[in-house]
Every structure is written in structure tokens, then in C-alpha cells.
Design a protein around this motif. Structure first.
Motif, PDB file in Angstrom:
ATOM      1  N   UNK A  83      47.693 -52.932  26.371  1.00  0.00           N
ATOM      2  CA  UNK A  83      46.349 -53.296  26.844  1.00  0.00           C
ATOM      3  C   UNK A  83      46.042 -52.676  28.210  1.00  0.00           C
ATOM      4  N   UNK A  84      44.810 -52.209  28.350  1.00  0.00           N
ATOM      5  CA  UNK A  84      44.351 -51.647  29.617  1.00  0.00           C
ATOM      6  C   UNK A  84      42.990 -52.260  29.941  1.00  0.00           C
ATOM      7  N   UNK A  85      42.885 -52.932  31.090  1.00  0.00           N
ATOM      8  CA  UNK A  85      41.586 -53.481  31.480  1.00  0.00           C
ATOM      9  C   UNK A  85      40.646 -52.372  31.949  1.00  0.00           C
ATOM     10  N   UNK A  86      39.429 -52.400  31.435  1.00  0.00           N
ATOM     11  CA  UNK A  86      38.425 -51.399  31.798  1.00  0.00           C
ATOM     12  C   UNK A  86      37.136 -52.108  32.185  1.00  0.00           C
ATOM     13  N   UNK A  87      36.517 -51.628  33.246  1.00  0.00           N
ATOM     14  CA  UNK A  87      35.244 -52.212  33.657  1.00  0.00           C
ATOM     15  C   UNK A  87      34.130 -51.192  33.479  1.00  0.00           C
ATOM     16  N   UNK A  88      32.963 -51.697  33.132  1.00  0.00           N
ATOM     17  CA  UNK A  88      31.797 -50.854  32.908  1.00  0.00           C
ATOM     18  C   UNK A  88      31.132 -50.625  34.258  1.00  0.00           C
ATOM     19  N   UNK A  89      31.068 -49.353  34.644  1.00  0.00           N
ATOM     20  CA  UNK A  89      30.482 -48.990  35.930  1.00  0.00           C
ATOM     21  C   UNK A  89      29.003 -48.629  35.802  1.00  0.00           C
ATOM     22  N   UNK A  90      28.620 -48.054  34.642  1.00  0.00           N
ATOM     23  CA  UNK A  90      27.236 -47.623  34.448  1.00  0.00           C
ATOM     24  C   UNK A  90      26.925 -47.593  32.958  1.00  0.00           C
ATOM     25  N   UNK A  91      25.728 -48.020  32.607  1.00  0.00           N
ATOM     26  CA  UNK A  91      25.226 -47.935  31.238  1.00  0.00           C
ATOM     27  C   UNK A  91      23.768 -47.496  31.315  1.00  0.00           C
ATOM     28  N   UNK A  92      23.444 -46.424  30.593  1.00  0.00           N
ATOM     29  CA  UNK A  92      22.057 -45.958  30.527  1.00  0.00           C
ATOM     30  C   UNK A  92      21.775 -45.519  29.094  1.00  0.00           C
ATOM     31  N   UNK A  93      20.805 -46.140  28.431  1.00  0.00           N
ATOM     32  CA  UNK A  93      20.482 -45.770  27.049  1.00  0.00           C
ATOM     33  C   UNK A  93      19.746 -44.428  26.990  1.00  0.00           C
ATOM     34  N   UNK A  94      19.544 -43.889  25.770  1.00  0.00           N
ATOM     35  CA  UNK A  94      18.769 -42.646  25.633  1.00  0.00           C
ATOM     36  C   UNK A  94      17.356 -42.846  26.163  1.00  0.00           C
ATOM     37  N   UNK A  95      16.712 -41.828  26.696  1.00  0.00           N
ATOM     38  CA  UNK A  95      17.301 -40.508  26.944  1.00  0.00           C
ATOM     39  C   UNK A  95      18.245 -40.577  28.141  1.00  0.00           C
ATOM     40  N   UNK A  96      19.172 -39.668  28.206  1.00  0.00           N
ATOM     41  CA  UNK A  96      20.160 -39.667  29.281  1.00  0.00           C
ATOM     42  C   UNK A  96      21.285 -40.650  29.041  1.00  0.00           C
ATOM     43  N   UNK A  97      21.565 -40.938  27.774  1.00  0.00           N
ATOM     44  CA  UNK A  97      22.574 -41.938  27.405  1.00  0.00           C
ATOM     45  C   UNK A  97      23.913 -41.667  28.091  1.00  0.00           C
ATOM     46  N   UNK A  98      24.334 -42.632  28.907  1.00  0.00           N
ATOM     47  CA  UNK A  98      25.580 -42.505  29.664  1.00  0.00           C
ATOM     48  C   UNK A  98      26.276 -43.850  29.727  1.00  0.00           C
ATOM     49  N   UNK A  99      27.588 -43.810  29.507  1.00  0.00           N
ATOM     50  CA  UNK A  99      28.443 -44.992  29.681  1.00  0.00           C
ATOM     51  C   UNK A  99      29.619 -44.555  30.531  1.00  0.00           C
TER      52      UNK A  99
END
Length: 172
Positions: A83-99
């Protein structure tokens, strides 16, 4: 006596690996991508729903939502390595979809971020993952560079994403 020779050779090999790892740069950047026939608006919800990754990624044992940290979503993502803990730093839906996700355990001998992008492409959608990684321990640095490769996990995720949409893809 031959046992001593074998043990000495193994220790020597580990020592060489550690020395080579020590001269490798601690930080690296690696990017892999695939092209899917789907539009970003179709692919994006699958990428962005981290809790559902095991439903399409056979390499994952489980994903567990943990309590938020400083207003950020945190997940425990488990594969065959553990297991590796991961945190979400950025979420942007389309257009420009980025996670953007970041390994959230500073005690690990490695860390960094994965930046997912889903962008329009002539055939549908280009999905890319960019790893901005850091491997602090020299032995792990050697293994990461020469045994596993920086692309292995990204390739596995992207192939599974392609399979989710019924497409056979080869990350580049």
C-alpha cells in the motif's frame, strides 16, 4: 568455503549497486502516453475516480479512501508492492483534464507526483502520465533505474486503461 564465496559475491554485488545508485541523480522525470479512440469527456471520469481504479486496473489489489489531509483527498493505493498513500494535489476536468497525485508518505525511499492528462487527439484522446519522482536511497535508485525502469508502473496503468475501453495500446 564456497558458501563464503557466494555470500561475498552477493555482498559485493549489493555494494556495487549501492555505489552506482549513489552517483545517479536522485530526481527524475518520465512520461508515457497512449492514444484512445474515446473522447476526453468519456475517459476523464474513469481516470478521475481513483476509488474505482481497481475495477479496471487488474494490477491493483484495492484503493481505500483515507481521511482528508489539509483539505486534500487521500487514498491508500495497493498493488503487489504494497500500500502507498497518495494525496490528490490537483483535479481539473476537460478541457485541460489534469489529475495530479503525490505519494503522501515521506518515510518511503521514493516519492513524487504523477500528473495525468487527457487531451483531445485526432483519433480521440491522448492520455499521458508524467512522473516527477525522487528516489532517496541509492540501492532503490539503482533498482528503479536499471531493474524496474521508471516507466514500468505508468505502462501498466495505461495498458489497463486501454483495456477498460476495449483497446490494445502500447505506451510510448
Amino acid at each position: 568455503m564456497w558458501i563464503v564465496g557466494i555470500l561475498g559475491s552477493l555482498l559485493g554485488l549489493v555494494g556495487i549497486m549501492a555505489v552506482v545508485g549513489a552517483v545517479l541523480p536522485q530526481d527524475h522525470v518520465a512520461t508515457r502516453s497512449i492514444v484512445l479512440k474515446q473522447q476526453p469527456e468519456v475517459v476523464w471520469p474513469v481516470i478521475a475516480d481513483i476509488a474505482q481504479w481497481p475495477s479496471w486496473n487488474a494490477n491493483l489489489k484495492r484503493v481505500e479512501r483515507l481521511p482528508d489531509r489539509e483539505g486534500r483527498s487521500v487514498y491508500l493505493v495497493e498493488d503487489s508492492s504494497g500500500p502507498i498513500p497518495s494525496e490528490v494535489m490537483q483535479v481539473a476536468p476537460p478541457p485541460g483534464a489534469t489529475l495530479v497525485t503525490r505519494i503522501a508518505d515521506p518515510q518511503l525511499p521514493f516519492g513524487g507526483t504523477w500528473t495525468w492528462k487527457a487531451e483531445p487527439h485526432a483519433e480521440g484522446c491522448r492520455v499521458s502520465i508524467t512522473e516527477n519522482g525522487s528516489v532517496t536511497h541509492p540501492f532503490y535508485r539503482f533498482v528503479s533505474r536499471f531493474v524496474m525502469g521508471h516507466h514500468r508502473n505508468m505502462d501498466a496503468y495505461l495498458k489497463e486503461l486501454g483495456r477498460k475501453f476495449g483497446e490494445s495500446v502500447q505506451p510510448t
